[in-house]
Design an enzyme around this catalytic site. Structure first.
Site, PDB file in Angstrom:
ATOM      1  N   TRP A  45      -7.682 -24.774  58.701  1.00 15.08           N
ATOM      2  CA  TRP A  45      -8.684 -24.253  58.070  1.00 15.08           C
ATOM      3  C   TRP A  45      -8.622 -23.437  57.044  1.00 15.08           C
ATOM      4  O   TRP A  45      -9.369 -23.017  56.120  1.00 15.08           O
ATOM      5  CB  TRP A  45      -9.769 -23.876  59.211  1.00 15.08           C
ATOM      6  CG  TRP A  45     -10.494 -24.946  59.653  1.00 15.08           C
ATOM      7  CD1 TRP A  45     -10.186 -26.103  60.219  1.00 15.08           C
ATOM      8  CD2 TRP A  45     -12.138 -24.854  59.775  1.00 15.08           C
ATOM      9  NE1 TRP A  45     -11.228 -26.588  60.758  1.00 15.08           N
ATOM     10  CE2 TRP A  45     -12.325 -25.978  60.485  1.00 15.08           C
ATOM     11  CE3 TRP A  45     -12.798 -23.900  59.401  1.00 15.08           C
ATOM     12  CZ2 TRP A  45     -13.743 -26.154  60.732  1.00 15.08           C
ATOM     13  CZ3 TRP A  45     -14.246 -24.131  59.741  1.00 15.08           C
ATOM     14  CH2 TRP A  45     -14.659 -25.331  60.262  1.00 15.08           C
ATOM     15  N   TYR A  55      -1.990 -29.231  57.932  1.00 13.99           N
ATOM     16  CA  TYR A  55      -3.442 -29.292  58.256  1.00 13.99           C
ATOM     17  C   TYR A  55      -3.812 -28.011  59.023  1.00 13.99           C
ATOM     18  O   TYR A  55      -3.046 -27.069  59.302  1.00 13.99           O
ATOM     19  CB  TYR A  55      -3.490 -30.103  59.493  1.00 13.99           C
ATOM     20  CG  TYR A  55      -5.042 -30.133  60.155  1.00 13.99           C
ATOM     21  CD1 TYR A  55      -5.870 -30.892  59.350  1.00 13.99           C
ATOM     22  CD2 TYR A  55      -5.329 -29.267  61.104  1.00 13.99           C
ATOM     23  CE1 TYR A  55      -7.192 -30.788  59.681  1.00 13.99           C
ATOM     24  CE2 TYR A  55      -6.685 -29.288  61.455  1.00 13.99           C
ATOM     25  CZ  TYR A  55      -7.748 -30.013  60.929  1.00 13.99           C
ATOM     26  OH  TYR A  55      -8.865 -29.939  61.097  1.00 13.99           O
TER      27      TYR A  55
HETATM   28  N1  LIG Z   1      -6.895 -27.893  73.131  1.00 15.19           N
HETATM   29  C1  LIG Z   1      -7.675 -28.269  71.727  1.00 15.19           C
HETATM   30  N2  LIG Z   1      -7.034 -27.746  70.698  1.00 15.19           N
HETATM   31  C2  LIG Z   1      -7.631 -28.084  69.571  1.00 15.19           C
HETATM   32  C3  LIG Z   1      -8.806 -28.367  69.562  1.00 15.19           C
HETATM   33  C4  LIG Z   1      -9.467 -28.537  70.615  1.00 15.19           C
HETATM   34  O1  LIG Z   1     -10.718 -28.978  70.909  1.00 15.19           O
HETATM   35  N3  LIG Z   1      -8.860 -28.329  71.842  1.00 15.19           N
HETATM   36  N4  LIG Z   1      -9.620 -28.230  68.339  1.00 15.19           N
HETATM   37  C5  LIG Z   1      -8.712 -28.843  67.187  1.00 15.19           C
HETATM   38  C6  LIG Z   1      -9.534 -28.659  65.716  1.00 15.19           C
HETATM   39  S1  LIG Z   1     -11.102 -29.378  65.844  1.00 15.19           S
HETATM   40  C7  LIG Z   1      -8.971 -28.225  64.918  1.00 15.19           C
HETATM   41  S2  LIG Z   1     -10.058 -28.158  63.357  1.00 15.19           S
HETATM   42  C8  LIG Z   1      -7.825 -27.460  64.865  1.00 15.19           C
HETATM   43  C9  LIG Z   1      -7.853 -25.928  64.009  1.00 15.19           C
HETATM   44  O2  LIG Z   1      -6.674 -25.448  63.688  1.00 15.19           O
HETATM   45  P1  LIG Z   1      -6.035 -24.665  62.523  1.00 15.19           P
HETATM   46  O3  LIG Z   1      -7.328 -24.868  61.445  1.00 15.19           O
HETATM   47  O4  LIG Z   1      -4.653 -24.806  62.449  1.00 15.19           O
HETATM   48  O5  LIG Z   1      -6.229 -23.064  63.360  1.00 15.19           O
HETATM   49  P2  LIG Z   1      -6.459 -21.621  62.561  1.00 15.19           P
HETATM   50  O6  LIG Z   1      -6.134 -20.942  63.794  1.00 15.19           O
HETATM   51  O7  LIG Z   1      -7.866 -21.758  61.821  1.00 15.19           O
HETATM   52  O8  LIG Z   1      -5.246 -21.930  61.456  1.00 15.19           O
HETATM   53  C10 LIG Z   1      -5.424 -21.333  60.131  1.00 15.19           C
HETATM   54  C11 LIG Z   1      -4.275 -20.442  59.930  1.00 15.19           C
HETATM   55  O9  LIG Z   1      -4.273 -20.177  58.480  1.00 15.19           O
HETATM   56  C12 LIG Z   1      -4.122 -18.789  58.291  1.00 15.19           C
HETATM   57  N5  LIG Z   1      -4.700 -18.569  57.096  1.00 15.19           N
HETATM   58  C13 LIG Z   1      -5.992 -18.254  56.942  1.00 15.19           C
HETATM   59  N6  LIG Z   1      -6.240 -18.170  55.435  1.00 15.19           N
HETATM   60  C14 LIG Z   1      -5.112 -18.134  54.918  1.00 15.19           C
HETATM   61  C15 LIG Z   1      -4.593 -18.114  53.382  1.00 15.19           C
HETATM   62  O10 LIG Z   1      -5.375 -17.792  52.799  1.00 15.19           O
HETATM   63  N7  LIG Z   1      -3.242 -18.355  53.170  1.00 15.19           N
HETATM   64  C16 LIG Z   1      -2.459 -18.618  54.195  1.00 15.19           C
HETATM   65  N8  LIG Z   1      -1.213 -19.079  53.795  1.00 15.19           N
HETATM   66  N9  LIG Z   1      -2.849 -18.621  55.671  1.00 15.19           N
HETATM   67  C17 LIG Z   1      -4.033 -18.610  55.711  1.00 15.19           C
HETATM   68  C18 LIG Z   1      -4.584 -18.141  59.539  1.00 15.19           C
HETATM   69  O11 LIG Z   1      -3.732 -16.927  59.363  1.00 15.19           O
HETATM   70  C19 LIG Z   1      -4.230 -19.299  60.515  1.00 15.19           C
HETATM   71  O12 LIG Z   1      -3.056 -18.890  61.245  1.00 15.19           O
HETATM   72  O13 LIG Z   1      -7.173 -27.080  66.177  1.00 15.19           O
HETATM   73  C20 LIG Z   1      -7.265 -28.378  67.097  1.00 15.19           C
HETATM   74  N10 LIG Z   1      -6.883 -27.953  68.416  1.00 15.19           N
HETATM   75  N1  LIG Z   2     -16.972 -19.943  66.900  1.00 10.35           N
HETATM   76  C1  LIG Z   2     -16.411 -21.204  66.761  1.00 10.35           C
HETATM   77  N2  LIG Z   2     -17.182 -22.210  66.291  1.00 10.35           N
HETATM   78  C2  LIG Z   2     -16.390 -23.360  66.017  1.00 10.35           C
HETATM   79  C3  LIG Z   2     -14.915 -23.466  65.617  1.00 10.35           C
HETATM   80  C4  LIG Z   2     -14.307 -22.106  66.278  1.00 10.35           C
HETATM   81  O1  LIG Z   2     -13.183 -22.182  66.318  1.00 10.35           O
HETATM   82  N3  LIG Z   2     -15.032 -21.212  66.633  1.00 10.35           N
HETATM   83  N4  LIG Z   2     -14.396 -24.566  65.291  1.00 10.35           N
HETATM   84  C5  LIG Z   2     -15.128 -25.463  64.544  1.00 10.35           C
HETATM   85  C6  LIG Z   2     -14.366 -26.821  64.458  1.00 10.35           C
HETATM   86  S1  LIG Z   2     -13.057 -26.894  63.665  1.00 10.35           S
HETATM   87  C7  LIG Z   2     -14.884 -27.940  64.997  1.00 10.35           C
HETATM   88  S2  LIG Z   2     -14.131 -29.386  64.860  1.00 10.35           S
HETATM   89  C8  LIG Z   2     -16.316 -27.889  65.910  1.00 10.35           C
HETATM   90  C9  LIG Z   2     -16.022 -28.648  67.138  1.00 10.35           C
HETATM   91  O2  LIG Z   2     -17.297 -28.975  67.792  1.00 10.35           O
HETATM   92  P1  LIG Z   2     -17.168 -29.599  69.089  1.00 10.35           P
HETATM   93  O3  LIG Z   2     -16.234 -30.649  69.283  1.00 10.35           O
HETATM   94  O4  LIG Z   2     -18.527 -29.917  69.352  1.00 10.35           O
HETATM   95  O5  LIG Z   2     -16.627 -28.537  70.127  1.00 10.35           O
HETATM   96  P2  LIG Z   2     -16.025 -28.011  71.462  1.00 10.35           P
HETATM   97  O6  LIG Z   2     -16.252 -26.780  71.506  1.00 10.35           O
HETATM   98  O7  LIG Z   2     -14.605 -28.809  71.433  1.00 10.35           O
HETATM   99  O8  LIG Z   2     -16.769 -28.980  72.277  1.00 10.35           O
HETATM  100  C10 LIG Z   2     -18.223 -28.834  72.620  1.00 10.35           C
HETATM  101  C11 LIG Z   2     -18.555 -29.102  74.073  1.00 10.35           C
HETATM  102  O9  LIG Z   2     -18.186 -30.444  74.529  1.00 10.35           O
HETATM  103  C12 LIG Z   2     -18.070 -30.418  75.978  1.00 10.35           C
HETATM  104  N5  LIG Z   2     -17.134 -31.681  76.143  1.00 10.35           N
HETATM  105  C13 LIG Z   2     -15.875 -31.786  76.225  1.00 10.35           C
HETATM  106  N6  LIG Z   2     -15.361 -32.693  76.638  1.00 10.35           N
HETATM  107  C14 LIG Z   2     -16.455 -33.687  77.092  1.00 10.35           C
HETATM  108  C15 LIG Z   2     -16.871 -34.988  77.586  1.00 10.35           C
HETATM  109  O10 LIG Z   2     -15.993 -35.874  77.679  1.00 10.35           O
HETATM  110  N7  LIG Z   2     -18.160 -35.414  77.680  1.00 10.35           N
HETATM  111  C16 LIG Z   2     -19.104 -34.278  77.498  1.00 10.35           C
HETATM  112  N8  LIG Z   2     -20.160 -34.859  77.775  1.00 10.35           N
HETATM  113  N9  LIG Z   2     -18.913 -33.274  76.965  1.00 10.35           N
HETATM  114  C17 LIG Z   2     -17.586 -32.649  76.709  1.00 10.35           C
HETATM  115  C18 LIG Z   2     -17.542 -29.261  76.287  1.00 10.35           C
HETATM  116  O11 LIG Z   2     -18.259 -28.716  77.405  1.00 10.35           O
HETATM  117  C19 LIG Z   2     -17.628 -28.307  74.977  1.00 10.35           C
HETATM  118  O12 LIG Z   2     -18.055 -27.088  75.372  1.00 10.35           O
HETATM  119  O13 LIG Z   2     -16.406 -26.504  66.320  1.00 10.35           O
HETATM  120  C20 LIG Z   2     -16.533 -25.519  65.113  1.00 10.35           C
HETATM  121  N10 LIG Z   2     -16.981 -24.230  65.607  1.00 10.35           N
HETATM  122 MO   LIG Z   3     -12.121 -28.916  63.734  1.00 11.94          MO
END
Ligand SMILES: Nc1nc2c(c(=O)[nH]1)N[C@H]1C(S)=C(S)[C@@H](COP(=O)(O)OP(=O)(O)OC[C@H]3O[C@@H](n4cnc5c(=O)[nH]c(N)nc54)[C@H](O)[C@@H]3O)O[C@H]1N2
Ligand SMILES: Nc1nc2c(c(=O)[nH]1)N[C@H]1C(S)=C(S)[C@@H](COP(=O)(O)OP(=O)(O)OC[C@H]3O[C@@H](n4cnc5c(=O)[nH]c(N)nc54)[C@H](O)[C@@H]3O)O[C@H]1N2
Ligand SMILES: [Mo]
Length: 773
Positions: free
Chosen positions: A112, A110
């Site tokens: 991005w 998993y």
């Molecule tokens: N506590 C907490 N944890 C969370 C979340 C949260 O809200 N709270 N959100 C979750 C969510 S929604 C998501 S989507 C995940 C995201 O989790 P990830 O998608 O696993 O996070 P990234 O840091 O984007 O990891 C991508 C990795 O791929 C590598 N990479 C980039 N391009 C390439 C490429 O072309 N080839 C190879 N081989 N590697 C590459 C980058 O160096 C990086 O280390 O995190 C989750 N974790």
């Molecule tokens: N710049 C930037 N943008 C991103 C990403 C990134 O890594 N960097 N990651 C992308 C990815 S993979 C995803 S999945 C999306 C995620 O998009 P979201 O899931 O919307 O993102 P979060 O930042 O986890 O949460 C948004 C807000 O929800 C609020 N929140 C958390 N828990 C609760 C709750 O129980 N109740 C309420 N009412 N509010 C709550 C928090 O205050 C938080 O700031 O964002 C994407 N956008």
């Molecule tokens: Mo995500």
């Protein structure tokens, strides 16, 4: 004029290269609101954290696969030639397949990865794995796992719903009241998987504020809706939104404000849901007063909001973060139920949306045509896990669990292969993950940077970045297809994931190689994918130029669809002809299918269920602060935490943690201090920011600071840098979704008075020569 562009998940840029060196990333001229993350890539892309050569962990090189797995993360690496690394991995894949079968390989992988569609690491890796007999895969995403499970039962599968969400252009015209649970953080809409060439959210929020649309932000954090001017803030206790929505529902029903005709015509199961809301089922009326006790919002506020919602064209938005909590299926299901009570679903600007603001695509006015995609082939192995059950998988081979009506068994994994994702960024409870990481015999990683994911592997293969390869950038609901031109030479000995997998396939066998490459060179693949997409585009009324013209022009602008989308418009017009793909063909406020599963953590109708941890639980006496770990403003997850933008925000080298002034005062903490954030699962250091724009009983620590253990490889060691996942809870949202529950965690914070350990997250692991291996 021809352009040399590149595309990233945060936008399109024109790389400026002088004497072969990358000096700037100029924003795409068609982007009205470009993201500063682009410029942040410049130094880091060629920076000291790059993986320069393949490397193998010392004991593995000396004693073979499986040697001293408890030393993962702790031991030095030995740099080896590509030949040696590829031979090792090919041999190891063959050994594991022969001895245990392909069911012993976990390559869900998993993450991005990067935006280009051909060099998308997961697509390449899954295609490779499929051509060598398959792999145990993962289902769903960290973003939306609970949503994937609940929505097909009650409304529309999430991927389809995303493509059908009401467009901003429609809301700008029709919506009068916008109620956002979890806000709509503009910082998040910087990003979109596959590309974000035209950033629209800020513009729309400003325009709608100007036009007098009322925005209400129901969130523990006020800044979640700072993109809209004068948004009203209802400072809800985290993880209690379902109780709040039930209070709204109760008010609507008791005051006769609910849309009885809509409910009768378009919904299944209003009666049993109503019995629950009114307390006829369990003796507890889910009134605003009841909700007040749980949500810490006055009953009057809830009642008044319910009346306003019934009186106005109202859009309800629920952030994805809400389903990334324990019982995360409920807030989305409850959103469907609440919008059904209001009866505005299918009307322009009314009803509900899921995740406006989460990424740029939600509500974007661009076409749903997704452009080129690399076909991944077919996976002969049927076993999979819900994506966030990865530690459980490795810790409990043969263990049984429930998932969406099925009884599942964890396979016995011997080899983990990860490309384009970072489990040491994304997974919850990293100490538990370290324990799980000691179980497989071999762990292979493709990485660009020496982050924790690379440091925890046995074999690391250096991958190129987007800027080092030709590719095509495109995404559904994005306006441009981008000819991504290689801007600089590969850094060190980095290779494209495609080349790495080709070389492995060649070693494994003729048939495997032929199946992976189909005899095409990389250039031929780009042309092939583009031309295939060009044919498909016709179904979307899009006429694309030929490949040559596209490549020399540098991009294609796609026409906006003639009519902007309104979610469930055709269903509203004719619910019989346009029935929904739910069992009843209607929106389900009671689901007999879910009810038949008999799950205690996901009953037959939306319900308030206490989360495993929350401020209303006894645990809050020991850990009185709710940890929110939102997405970072300055990077994408862990990507470019080593970039200039992210580094500039660090405090004493640590990730900023935001505390309310009152929480800081009672603990004797001031801005700029380093604190220890801790609970029973782990602890990390972070640098203090003070902000009154959040509840006093919350702390905000964004995701993405590279995990930086005080004692590398050790379980339970202090993270010196501020990765929230040493604190989060590794529990499935429910038996239905088994999604991650990252936003459900309680912590305490104290001033750190010890000597500050140096940050080593951005240093290389130690290397030794072959002799000492
Ligand atoms: N506590 C907490 N944890 C969370 C979340 C949260 O809200 N709270 N959100 C979750 C969510 S929604 C998501 S989507 C995940 C995201 O989790 P990830 O998608 O696993 O996070 P990234 O840091 O984007 O990891 C991508 C990795 O791929 C590598 N990479 C980039 N391009 C390439 C490429 O072309 N080839 C190879 N081989 N590697 C590459 C980058 O160096 C990086 O280390 O995190 C989750 N974790
Ligand atoms: N710049 C930037 N943008 C991103 C990403 C990134 O890594 N960097 N990651 C992308 C990815 S993979 C995803 S999945 C999306 C995620 O998009 P979201 O899931 O919307 O993102 P979060 O930042 O986890 O949460 C948004 C807000 O929800 C609020 N929140 C958390 N828990 C609760 C709750 O129980 N109740 C309420 N009412 N509010 C709550 C928090 O205050 C938080 O700031 O964002 C994407 N956008
Ligand atoms: Mo995500």
């Amino acid at each position: 004029m021809s352009l040399s562009l590149t595309s990233t998940h945060w936008g399109v840029y024109e790389p400026e290269v002088r004497d072969g060196r990358l000096v700037d990333m100029k924003p795409f001229r068609h982007d009205p609101d470009p993201s500063p993350i682009g410029a942040s890539m410049v130094a880091a892309t060629v920076g000291p954290q790059r993986v320069m050569r393949p490397a193998i962990r010392r004991s593995v090189l000396a004693h073979g696969p499986g040697a001293k797995p408890e030393l993962r993360g702790a031991e030095p690496f030995v740099e080896v030639s590509w030949e040696e690394a590829l031979d090792f991995v090919a041999r190891e894949l063959t050994r594991v397949r022969t001895e245990f079968g392909n069911e012993a390989i976990y390559a869900g992988s998993y993450g991005w990865a990067s935006a280009g569609r051909f060099h998308h690491a997961q697509s390449q890796g899954h295609r490779f794995m499929n051509s060598i007999g398959g792999f145990v895969s993962s289902y769903g995403s960290y973003s939306l796992a609970a949503a994937y499970a609940i929505l097909p039962h009650v409304a529309l599968p999430m991927p389809q719903l995303r493509m059908a969400q009401t467009a901003w252009s429609v809301m700008a015209q029709h919506t009068r009241l916008f109620v956002a649970f979890g806000g709509m953080p503009v910082k998040n809409s910087q990003v979109n998987s596959g590309g974000a060439s035209e950033h629209e959210l800020s513009g729309y929020l400003q325009r709608m504020s100007d036009d007098g649309v009322a925005f209400v932000n129901v969130s523990p954090v006020a800044s979640d809706l700072h993109g809209a001017r004068n948004a009203e803030w209802i400072a809800i206790r985290p993880n209690t939104d379902v109780a709040f929505m039930l209070g709204l529902a109760h008010t609507l029903i008791s005051e006769g404000l609910h849309a009885t005709e809509f409910l009768a015509r378009y919904c299944e199961g209003f009666e049993p849901f109503k019995r629950y809301v009114m307390g006829e089922a369990d003796g507890i009326a889910k009134s605003a007063a009841w909700a007040a006790g749980i949500t810490d919002v006055p009953a009057q506020t809830i009642e008044q909001l319910a009346r306003r919602m019934a009186a106005n064209r109202t859009m309800i938005n629920t952030a994805w973060s809400l389903q990334r909590t324990d019982h995360g299926e409920q807030p989305f299901w409850m959103t469907v139920a609440l919008a059904s009570l209001l009866g505005q679903i299918g009307l322009p600007g009314g009803g509900f949306g899921l995740g406006y603001g989460a990424v740029n695509a939600e509500g974007a006015t661009a076409s749903t045509f997704s452009g080129p995609v690399l076909p991944q082939g077919k996976n002969p192995v049927s076993q999979f896990i819900p994506v966030a059950r990865v530690s459980d998988l490795l810790l409990n081979p043969g263990g049984q669990y429930d998932f969406n009506g099925r009884r599942m068994t964890y396979p016995d994994i011997k080899l983990v292969y990860w490309f384009g994702g970072n489990p040491f960024h994304h997974h919850q409870d990293l100490n538990r993950l370290i324990e799980a990481w000691r179980r497989p015999q071999t762990i292979v990683a493709h990485e660009q940077f020496w982050n924790a994911h690379a440091k925890m592997a046995d074999v690391v293969m250096p991958a190129t970045t987007t800027l080092e390869r030709d590719d095509i950038g495109s995404a559904a609901r994005d306006r441009f297809i981008i000819a991504m031109k290689r801007a600089i030479d590969p850094v060190g000995e980095a290779r494209d994931d495609h080349d790495i997998f080709s070389a492995l396939a060649r070693r494994i066998g003729k048939a495997e190689f032929a199946s992976f490459t189909e005899g095409r060179s990389k250039t031929e693949w780009l042309r092939h994918l583009y031309e295939t997409a060009r044919v498909k585009a016709k179904n979307f009324d899009i006429e694309l130029p030929g490949f040559e013209a596209f490549w020399s022009e540098g991009f294609v602008e796609m026409p906006r669809p003639g009519k902007a989308t309104v979610l469930f418009e055709s269903f509203r017009a004719d619910p019989v002809a346009n029935r929904l793909p739910t069992p009843s063909g209607r929106l389900e406020l009671f689901s007999s299918v879910i009810d038949s599963f008999g799950y205690d953590d996901c009953p037959g109708h939306p319900a308030w269920l206490e989360p495993a941890e929350w401020l209303g639980a006894p645990l809050a006496q020991r850990f009185p602060l709710h940890l929110l770990s939102p997405q970072p403003a300055t990077r994408l997850h862990g990507q470019f935490d080593n970039g200039t933008l992210s580094l500039a925000t660090k405090i004493n080298g640590r990730e900023p943690v935001t505390l309310h002034p009152e929480a800081a005062r009672v603990r004797g903490i001031k801005a700029g201090d380093v604190v220890r954030v801790f609970n029973d699962r782990g602890a990390c250091l972070a640098g203090v920011r003070i902000d009154e724009n959040q509840r006093a009983d919350t702390v905000l620590l964004a995701t993405g600071a590279w995990y930086d253990p005080l004692v590398p490889g050790e379980i339970g060691t202090l993270d010196k840098h501020g990765n929230p996942n040493v604190l989060t809870l590794d529990k499935g949202t429910s038996k239905l979704g088994q999604g991650p529950a990252a936003h459900t965690a309680l912590v305490e914070v104290e001033r750190y008075t010890g000597e500050l350990p140096a940050i080593t997250a951005f240093e290389l692991p130690s290397f030794v020569g072959r002799q000492s291996a």
